[in-house]
Design a protein around this motif. Structure first.
Motif, mmCIF file in Angstrom:
data_model
loop_
_atom_site.group_PDB
_atom_site.id
_atom_site.type_symbol
_atom_site.label_atom_id
_atom_site.label_comp_id
_atom_site.label_asym_id
_atom_site.label_seq_id
_atom_site.Cartn_x
_atom_site.Cartn_y
_atom_site.Cartn_z
ATOM 1 N N ARG A 1 69.399 57.725 6.921
ATOM 2 C CA ARG A 1 70.871 58.106 6.560
ATOM 3 C C ARG A 1 71.950 57.569 5.202
ATOM 4 N N PHE A 2 71.467 55.928 5.630
ATOM 5 C CA PHE A 2 71.806 55.273 4.079
ATOM 6 C C PHE A 2 71.110 55.848 3.413
ATOM 7 N N ASP A 3 69.662 55.903 2.971
ATOM 8 C CA ASP A 3 68.720 56.507 2.040
ATOM 9 C C ASP A 3 69.565 57.770 1.008
ATOM 10 N N ALA A 4 69.517 58.796 2.276
ATOM 11 C CA ALA A 4 71.040 59.972 1.990
ATOM 12 C C ALA A 4 71.935 59.857 1.320
ATOM 13 N N LEU A 5 72.131 58.668 1.757
ATOM 14 C CA LEU A 5 74.178 58.954 1.624
ATOM 15 C C LEU A 5 73.888 58.444 0.182
ATOM 16 N N ILE A 6 73.585 57.604 -0.276
ATOM 17 C CA ILE A 6 73.038 56.196 -1.896
ATOM 18 C C ILE A 6 73.425 57.437 -2.413
ATOM 19 N N ARG A 7 71.797 58.649 -1.906
ATOM 20 C CA ARG A 7 71.451 59.792 -3.430
ATOM 21 C C ARG A 7 72.285 60.650 -3.133
ATOM 22 N N PHE A 8 73.804 60.671 -2.443
ATOM 23 C CA PHE A 8 74.623 61.670 -2.124
ATOM 24 C C PHE A 8 75.522 61.353 -3.163
ATOM 25 N N LEU A 9 75.590 60.503 -2.540
ATOM 26 C CA LEU A 9 76.561 59.264 -3.848
ATOM 27 C C LEU A 9 77.336 59.295 -5.336
ATOM 28 N N LEU A 10 75.328 59.042 -6.172
ATOM 29 C CA LEU A 10 75.462 58.937 -6.896
ATOM 30 C C LEU A 10 75.010 60.056 -8.058
ATOM 31 N N ALA A 11 74.487 61.246 -6.744
ATOM 32 C CA ALA A 11 74.494 63.020 -6.836
ATOM 33 C C ALA A 11 75.705 64.006 -7.730
ATOM 34 N N THR A 12 76.416 63.875 -6.564
ATOM 35 C CA THR A 12 77.851 64.035 -6.813
ATOM 36 C C THR A 12 79.510 63.754 -7.319
ATOM 37 N N VAL B 1 81.650 70.759 -5.712
ATOM 38 C CA VAL B 1 81.137 70.078 -6.164
ATOM 39 C C VAL B 1 79.366 70.626 -6.079
ATOM 40 N N PRO B 2 78.788 71.057 -7.496
ATOM 41 C CA PRO B 2 77.482 71.687 -7.102
ATOM 42 C C PRO B 2 76.275 70.513 -6.175
ATOM 43 N N LEU B 3 75.108 70.568 -5.446
ATOM 44 C CA LEU B 3 74.533 69.597 -4.755
ATOM 45 C C LEU B 3 72.808 70.591 -5.492
ATOM 46 N N SER B 4 72.989 68.902 -6.135
ATOM 47 C CA SER B 4 71.589 68.341 -7.021
ATOM 48 C C SER B 4 70.163 68.942 -5.621
ATOM 49 N N PRO B 5 69.251 69.841 -6.818
ATOM 50 C CA PRO B 5 67.582 70.031 -5.795
ATOM 51 C C PRO B 5 67.461 68.857 -5.277
ATOM 52 N N GLU B 6 67.658 67.578 -5.175
ATOM 53 C CA GLU B 6 67.261 66.447 -4.282
ATOM 54 C C GLU B 6 67.612 66.770 -3.137
ATOM 55 N N ILE B 7 69.090 66.439 -3.195
ATOM 56 C CA ILE B 7 70.599 66.645 -2.317
ATOM 57 C C ILE B 7 70.018 68.116 -1.190
ATOM 58 N N VAL B 8 69.616 68.923 -1.872
ATOM 59 C CA VAL B 8 69.760 70.298 -1.403
ATOM 60 C C VAL B 8 68.480 70.225 0.271
ATOM 61 N N ALA B 9 67.342 69.274 -1.017
ATOM 62 C CA ALA B 9 65.565 69.365 -0.056
ATOM 63 C C ALA B 9 66.355 68.448 1.495
ATOM 64 N N MET B 10 67.249 67.899 1.641
ATOM 65 C CA MET B 10 67.515 66.540 2.774
ATOM 66 C C MET B 10 68.451 67.952 3.480
#
Length: 299
Positions: A139-150, A193-202
């Motif tokens: 979930r830390f990985d997901a958090l960093i990706r979420f911060l970058l995406a949004t 804020v719209p979410l990227s496909p990468e975040i939606v997949a998570m």
């Protein structure tokens, strides 16, 4: 009334809706430790200057000016409340609030994370996941990706729950959006804020783990420890991450966006109160950015 009693009263009756309870509790704990037994009527500018110095080195670590200011702001807000309070006999608890020391705060973030660094960053996190299964590196990985995406702030991300994810039809296609609710943002205004496909997949896995809690259930101390480990691992790979913070992810995304999209759109993504703030903080250009323009002028 002493400082501890005032802070306890404010925490129970005045600050129940505070945005960041963890930060507030930390501020209160340190203030109580340093001046908790002192009478609020005896506080003055010189004493507050000494308190600022003590806060700078509290816990054996050197605190940044912005961190010291946040703790003094907590005390300042409490003393403002005290000036409106009365004793049982009707006399004022505090006649006037003392003058507080000022700080020069430079919040302009210059560091961005390069594409090559991002590749290594996620490899480092993946490696940590293998050797430290007791820590929630997934979930830390997901958090960093979420911060970058949004391009959201860390505090905003930590307040996102499954119910804050909205699904809509946009131009005939389903899109997911994250809703940063009112009063959870720095401007205290809601932002979508719209979410990227990468975040939606998570999202399915994040929702399942979250249950009735936040998507990213990290405390400040947990995040500090994990980021410290990341910095150490990145240093072993030749990357200086000493000035890289969670907020750097936001700056990285907004800086990239400034090079490709209109200022108004970037400002909307950032959630700034005005376009001018976006231009001042993220509109800087490096010498490399001017190469194409200069070549075009010379042609």
């Amino acid at each position: 009334m002493n400082v501890s009693d005032l802070l306890k009263y404010c925490e129970l009756h005045e600050w129940r809706q505070a945005r960041s309870k963890a930060t507030l509790r930390t501020n209160i704990k340190q203030l109580k430790a340093l001046i908790g037994d002192e009478d609020i009527a005896g506080l003055h500018y010189t004493r507050l200057k000494r308190l600022a110095s003590d806060l700078e080195t509290y816990g054996g670590r050197t605190a940044a000016p912005a961190t010291i200011k946040r703790k003094l702001d907590t005390l300042s807000n409490a003393l403002t409340i005290a000036t409106k309070m009365t004793n049982p006999d009707g006399s004022p608890v505090l006649l006037a609030k003392p003058t507080f020391p000022t700080f020069e705060i430079d919040n302009i973030q210059e560091r961005v994370i390069s594409d090559a660094e991002l590749v290594d960053l996620f490899e480092v996190i993946a490696a940590r996941r293998e050797v430290e299964p007791h820590r929630d590196w997934t979930r830390f990985d997901a958090l960093i990706r979420f911060l970058l995406a949004t391009a959201c702030r860390r505090g905003e991300a930590l307040r996102v729950w499954p119910g804050h994810i909205d699904k809509r039809i946009v131009e005939g296609a389903a899109r997911h959006f994250v809703i940063f609710q009112r009063y959870t943002t720095k401007t205290k205004k809601p932002r979508i804020v719209p979410l990227s496909p990468e975040i939606v997949a998570m999202l399915p896995a994040l929702r399942l783990q979250a249950g009735n809690g936040p998507l990213f259930p990290f405390t400040a101390s947990m995040l500090w420890g994990m980021w410290k480990a990341v910095r150490q691992d990145m240093a072993k790979r030749g990357h200086d991450f000493s000035l890289v913070r969670y907020h750097t992810t936001r700056h990285t995304t907004l800086t990239k966006a400034m090079k490709r999209y209109p200022l108004a759109m970037v400002s909307k993504l950032a959630g700034h109160a005005s376009i001018q703030i976006t231009a001042d903080r993220y509109g800087h250009l490096s010498a490399d950015d001017l190469v194409e323009m200069v070549d075009g002028l010379a042609a």
